[in-house]
Scaffold this active site. Structure first.
Site, PDB file in Angstrom:
ATOM      1  N   TRP A 280       0.669  -1.189  -0.018  1.00 57.99           N
ATOM      2  CA  TRP A 280      -0.110   0.086  -0.136  1.00 57.99           C
ATOM      3  C   TRP A 280       0.866   1.163  -0.105  1.00 57.99           C
ATOM      4  O   TRP A 280       0.577   2.248  -0.753  1.00 57.99           O
ATOM      5  CB  TRP A 280      -0.972   0.138   1.399  1.00 57.99           C
TER       6      TRP A 280
ATOM      7  N   ASP B 191      -0.958   6.752   6.662  1.00 57.54           N
ATOM      8  CA  ASP B 191      -2.092   5.628   6.184  1.00 57.54           C
ATOM      9  C   ASP B 191      -2.472   4.763   7.354  1.00 57.54           C
ATOM     10  O   ASP B 191      -1.524   3.824   7.474  1.00 57.54           O
ATOM     11  CB  ASP B 191      -1.735   5.045   4.909  1.00 57.54           C
TER      12      ASP B 191
ATOM     13  N   LYS C  99     -11.581  -1.991   8.308  1.00 51.49           N
ATOM     14  CA  LYS C  99     -10.974  -2.969   8.928  1.00 51.49           C
ATOM     15  C   LYS C  99     -11.240  -2.787  10.567  1.00 51.49           C
ATOM     16  O   LYS C  99     -11.636  -3.382  11.108  1.00 51.49           O
ATOM     17  CB  LYS C  99      -9.569  -2.811   8.738  1.00 51.49           C
TER      18      LYS C  99
END
Ligand SMILES: Cc1ncc(COP(=O)(O)O)c(C=O)c1O
Length: 365
Positions: free
Chosen positions: A102, A172, A196
């Site tokens: 990511w 992030d 999540k």
């Protein structure tokens, strides 16, 4: 109904309390007699619910008052381009930490808007550890960090700070937000796809320091400009109301447990149990460097010293089937790591960890 424990990396397990509230809100939101899905985002009950959700976020994470809380669409992936588009002037440099798939995507996007300095990378070791030695540029605008690497199961234990005193962190935190307290002193922005630790897919949380907005020197499409969403209080376009509601209920549940400190202690206990079994059981082996192990995503493989290359595929299948039979779902590893991955976010009950540890003990090849 038999207990099911869902170890999916995302979308992931949510508290039963939040799911029950969502089921009720689907037909009768807050005794209005209307489904929340049919209600205007500008109606009072929905506006009140947004305000309450923001309040919960501010309280749980101790967000300072000079930060704005935004509920956006487009997933965390959209922030990979939106952050540099808004924050990085064309001739300026940003530091990026390449600690996983990511983070790597984020830095590729940033290259479209300014200069990117890759301050560290563990790519050549399949991102199995977090590099501690950062080569930062002294004049960078920000330092981009992926606080938890969902695929590889590594997590910064302490987030590095920019060496440039003017620079700030852009984090992030998609896969570990609301699992530890944030130190806001060097943060410019935190973003997280909700699906999540914070709720269902559809809403992306952005918490941004107000003074860093509007300094890129470029024209930005209206919908991609943070200033638009600050001005419109996340209602410039129709926001994902239902997802925000499930986040609201998830955060109420977190607060009722005692908030983030209490949750962190529970998560530490859960992860310690699972890693202890991985280390003690000769059949299994962890893939992430021990000192960088994530409290959220736990990847592990069959120990190659015990399971031959020929046996591997069928043994993996039989472990997954063995687990499924006990109600332990979605344990297959990400294809780039292989083996298994147990995602044990906030809402994974400790009983789920106990059941997985027991299955690992009972499984025989
Ligand atoms: C750390 C991290 N960042 C970004 C993403 C991408 O999120 P989204 O699917 O919301 O764009 C994920 C998804 O798994 C992630 O784990």
């Amino acid at each position: 109904m038999k207990a099911i424990y869902n170890f999916s990396a995302g979308p992931s397990v949510l508290p039963q309390e939040a799911l029950r509230a969502a089921a009720e809100a689907a037909t009768n939101f807050n005794q209005t007699g209307m489904s929340l899905m049919t209600m205007s985002h500008r109606s009072k009950p929905v506006m009140d619910m947004f305000a309450e959700t923001e309040e919960l976020i501010r309280e749980l994470l101790a967000v300072p008052s000079n930060f704005k809380v935004l509920f956006l669409g487009g997933g965390a992936s959209m922030q990979f381009c939106m952050a540099p588009m808004n924050l990085l002037p064309q001739n300026a440099v940003a530091d990026y930490t390449d600690t996983g798939a990511w983070g790597s995507k984020a830095l590729q996007e940033a290259k479209m808007f300014g200069q990117v300095n890759v301050a560290c990378s563990s790519k050549t070791d399949n991102y199995s550890y977090i590099p501690k030695d950062l080569q930062q540029s002294k004049d960078s605008v920000y330092l981009h960090l992926t606080s938890n690497n969902t695929i590889f199961g590594t997590q910064w234990k302490e987030l590095p700070t920019p060496i440039n005193p003017e620079a700030y962190q852009v984090i992030d935190a998609s896969s570990d937000i609301f699992s530890y307290e944030l130190d806001w002193s060097r943060i410019g922005m935190v973003y997280a796809g909700a699906q999540k630790n914070a709720g269902p897919a559809g809403v992306t949380l952005v918490i941004i320091r107000e003074d860093i907005v509007g300094k890129s020197g470029r024209e930005i499409p209206t919908i991609l400009d943070y200033a638009t969403h600050i001005k419109g209080a996340s209602m410039y376009n129709t926001p994902p109301v239902f997802s925000v509601y499930v986040m609201n209920e998830t955060l109420k549940w977190l607060k009722s447990l005692g908030g983030i400190k209490a949750m962190q202690a529970i998560n530490e206990r859960k992860a310690a149990k699972l890693y202890a079994e991985i280390d003690a059981n000769p059949l299994f082996k962890g893939t992430a460097a021990k000192e960088d192990r994530s409290l959220m995503n736990v990847p592990f493989i069959l120990n190659p010293e015990k399971v031959s290359a020929e046996q591997k595929e069928s043994a993996e299948k039989s472990f997954l089937a063995f687990c499924k039979d006990r109600g332990l779902e979605t344990l297959a590893g990400h294809r780039v790591v292989g083996g298994f991955r147990a995602s044990i976010y906030n809402a994974m009950p400790e009983a789920g960890i106990d059941a997985l540890v027991q299955a690992m003990k009972d499984f025989k090849i």
